[in-house]
Scaffold this motif. Sequence first.
Motif, PDB file in Angstrom:
ATOM      1  N   ALA A 243       0.750  -1.317   0.025  1.00  0.00           N
ATOM      2  CA  ALA A 243      -0.135   0.190  -0.051  1.00  0.00           C
ATOM      3  C   ALA A 243       0.749   1.221  -0.114  1.00  0.00           C
ATOM      4  CB  ALA A 243      -1.163  -0.034   1.170  1.00  0.00           C
ATOM      5  N   GLY A 244       1.891   1.300   0.849  1.00  0.00           N
ATOM      6  CA  GLY A 244       2.989   2.355   0.761  1.00  0.00           C
ATOM      7  C   GLY A 244       3.579   2.742  -0.515  1.00  0.00           C
ATOM      8  N   GLN A 245       3.635   1.885  -1.430  1.00  0.00           N
ATOM      9  CA  GLN A 245       4.092   2.038  -2.647  1.00  0.00           C
ATOM     10  C   GLN A 245       3.009   2.812  -3.606  1.00  0.00           C
ATOM     11  OE1 GLN A 245       7.483   1.300  -3.115  1.00  0.00           O
ATOM     12  NE2 GLN A 245       6.913   0.965  -0.980  1.00  0.00           N
ATOM     13  N   HIS A 246       1.794   2.934  -3.069  1.00  0.00           N
ATOM     14  CA  HIS A 246       0.749   3.643  -3.871  1.00  0.00           C
ATOM     15  C   HIS A 246       0.277   4.814  -3.314  1.00  0.00           C
ATOM     16  CE1 HIS A 246       0.912  -0.542  -5.514  1.00  0.00           C
ATOM     17  NE2 HIS A 246       0.217   0.135  -6.781  1.00  0.00           N
ATOM     18  N   VAL A 247       1.060   5.609  -2.369  1.00  0.00           N
ATOM     19  CA  VAL A 247       0.698   6.694  -1.744  1.00  0.00           C
ATOM     20  C   VAL A 247       1.073   7.832  -2.797  1.00  0.00           C
ATOM     21  CG1 VAL A 247       1.310   8.575  -0.135  1.00  0.00           C
ATOM     22  CG2 VAL A 247       1.327   5.995   0.449  1.00  0.00           C
ATOM     23  N   PRO A 248      -0.058   8.647  -3.110  1.00  0.00           N
ATOM     24  CA  PRO A 248       0.247   9.501  -4.177  1.00  0.00           C
ATOM     25  C   PRO A 248       1.343  10.722  -3.598  1.00  0.00           C
ATOM     26  CG  PRO A 248      -2.164   9.062  -3.563  1.00  0.00           C
ATOM     27  CD  PRO A 248      -1.380   8.341  -2.599  1.00  0.00           C
ATOM     28  N   ALA A 249       2.047  11.008  -4.724  1.00  0.00           N
ATOM     29  CA  ALA A 249       3.168  11.952  -4.537  1.00  0.00           C
ATOM     30  C   ALA A 249       2.735  13.529  -4.002  1.00  0.00           C
ATOM     31  CB  ALA A 249       3.821  12.126  -5.865  1.00  0.00           C
ATOM     32  N   THR A 250       1.245  13.536  -4.216  1.00  0.00           N
ATOM     33  CA  THR A 250       0.989  14.934  -4.038  1.00  0.00           C
ATOM     34  C   THR A 250       0.336  14.779  -2.536  1.00  0.00           C
ATOM     35  OG1 THR A 250      -1.455  13.938  -4.496  1.00  0.00           O
ATOM     36  CG2 THR A 250      -0.315  15.390  -6.245  1.00  0.00           C
ATOM     37  N   TYR A 251       0.380  13.889  -1.671  1.00  0.00           N
ATOM     38  CA  TYR A 251       0.025  13.763  -0.342  1.00  0.00           C
ATOM     39  C   TYR A 251       1.073  14.177   0.741  1.00  0.00           C
ATOM     40  CZ  TYR A 251      -4.100  11.029  -0.583  1.00  0.00           C
ATOM     41  OH  TYR A 251      -5.260  10.518  -0.898  1.00  0.00           O
ATOM     42  N   PHE A 252       0.927  15.367   1.452  1.00  0.00           N
ATOM     43  CA  PHE A 252       1.914  15.868   2.437  1.00  0.00           C
ATOM     44  C   PHE A 252       2.353  14.893   3.301  1.00  0.00           C
ATOM     45  CE2 PHE A 252       3.240  18.103   6.112  1.00  0.00           C
ATOM     46  CZ  PHE A 252       4.655  18.874   5.664  1.00  0.00           C
ATOM     47  N   SER A 253       1.672  14.092   3.942  1.00  0.00           N
ATOM     48  CA  SER A 253       1.775  13.398   5.004  1.00  0.00           C
ATOM     49  C   SER A 253       0.956  12.318   4.940  1.00  0.00           C
ATOM     50  CB  SER A 253       1.675  13.994   6.373  1.00  0.00           C
ATOM     51  OG  SER A 253       0.349  14.480   6.730  1.00  0.00           O
ATOM     52  N   VAL A 254       1.329  11.007   5.561  1.00  0.00           N
ATOM     53  CA  VAL A 254       0.464   9.617   5.702  1.00  0.00           C
ATOM     54  C   VAL A 254       0.747   9.066   7.054  1.00  0.00           C
ATOM     55  CG1 VAL A 254       0.477   9.245   3.231  1.00  0.00           C
ATOM     56  CG2 VAL A 254       2.342   8.564   4.600  1.00  0.00           C
ATOM     57  N   ASN A 255      -0.023   8.142   7.245  1.00  0.00           N
ATOM     58  CA  ASN A 255       0.245   7.193   8.498  1.00  0.00           C
ATOM     59  C   ASN A 255       1.061   6.351   8.100  1.00  0.00           C
ATOM     60  OD1 ASN A 255      -1.555   8.639  10.366  1.00  0.00           O
ATOM     61  ND2 ASN A 255      -3.492   7.749   9.344  1.00  0.00           N
ATOM     62  N   SER A 256       2.162   6.120   8.772  1.00  0.00           N
ATOM     63  CA  SER A 256       3.273   5.039   8.578  1.00  0.00           C
ATOM     64  C   SER A 256       3.735   4.443   9.866  1.00  0.00           C
ATOM     65  CB  SER A 256       4.410   6.106   7.867  1.00  0.00           C
ATOM     66  OG  SER A 256       5.435   5.064   7.438  1.00  0.00           O
ATOM     67  N   VAL A 257       4.041   3.381   9.501  1.00  0.00           N
ATOM     68  CA  VAL A 257       5.131   2.641  10.584  1.00  0.00           C
ATOM     69  C   VAL A 257       6.404   3.258  10.850  1.00  0.00           C
ATOM     70  CG1 VAL A 257       6.043   0.333  11.041  1.00  0.00           C
ATOM     71  CG2 VAL A 257       3.863   0.221   9.885  1.00  0.00           C
ATOM     72  N   ASN A 258       6.700   3.444  11.982  1.00  0.00           N
ATOM     73  CA  ASN A 258       7.938   4.016  12.441  1.00  0.00           C
ATOM     74  C   ASN A 258       8.976   3.010  12.081  1.00  0.00           C
ATOM     75  OD1 ASN A 258      10.091   5.345  13.638  1.00  0.00           O
ATOM     76  ND2 ASN A 258       9.030   5.698  15.720  1.00  0.00           N
ATOM     77  N   PRO A 259       9.962   3.446  11.345  1.00  0.00           N
ATOM     78  CA  PRO A 259      11.105   2.432  10.978  1.00  0.00           C
ATOM     79  C   PRO A 259      12.170   2.248  12.093  1.00  0.00           C
ATOM     80  CG  PRO A 259      11.361   4.489   9.575  1.00  0.00           C
ATOM     81  CD  PRO A 259      10.050   4.780  10.601  1.00  0.00           C
ATOM     82  N   ARG A 260      12.029   3.479  13.190  1.00  0.00           N
ATOM     83  CA  ARG A 260      12.868   3.075  14.370  1.00  0.00           C
ATOM     84  C   ARG A 260      12.418   2.264  15.413  1.00  0.00           C
ATOM     85  NH1 ARG A 260      14.318   8.920  14.961  1.00  0.00           N
ATOM     86  NH2 ARG A 260      12.918   9.525  13.445  1.00  0.00           N
ATOM     87  N   TYR A 261      10.969   2.016  15.250  1.00  0.00           N
ATOM     88  CA  TYR A 261      10.597   1.337  16.316  1.00  0.00           C
ATOM     89  C   TYR A 261      11.105  -0.088  16.355  1.00  0.00           C
ATOM     90  CZ  TYR A 261       6.608  -1.064  19.154  1.00  0.00           C
ATOM     91  OH  TYR A 261       5.941  -1.771  19.938  1.00  0.00           O
TER      92      TYR A 261
END
Length: 144
Positions: free
Chosen positions: A33-51
């Motif tokens: 799903a992350g590969q389909h986030v539109p480039a026009t979105y300023f922010s999205v809900n994402s897994v914290n990679p440092r968790y």
Amino acid sequence: MIDQNVLEEKARKYIVCFDGQCPLHEHCLRWQAGQHVPATYFSVNSVNPRYAHAAGSECIAYRSDVPQRVAVGMVHFYEAMPGAMERTIKGRLIERYSRVVYYRYRRGDLFITSDVEQEIARICRECGWTEPLQFDGYSEELVW
């Protein structure tokens, strides 16, 4: 292969992942799903990679892209149960899952995963029900 439109829809409101280094990423619904986030979105809900528990073989955010068998609906769930047992079990299930979630399970709006099905079976056994559980049906679905 998951439909492109489904992935684009999920990318808008789902917690996505961008960790392409994770060994599980190729079969993870969050990464796809992350590969389909539109480039026009300023922010999205994402897994914290440092968790600490994100990425790797024990990632708690991982969602498999393999359809799983799920129970659907509980409208006929209580038909064979005595009335008092039905009321007790229903009360325990509402206590455990909340009234809103319980009724979403009951109507079939929310899939009953194998983990939830096992929890429901445990509650039923604790209340004295030993017969097989009677869900309205089963389906093979992606468990987002």
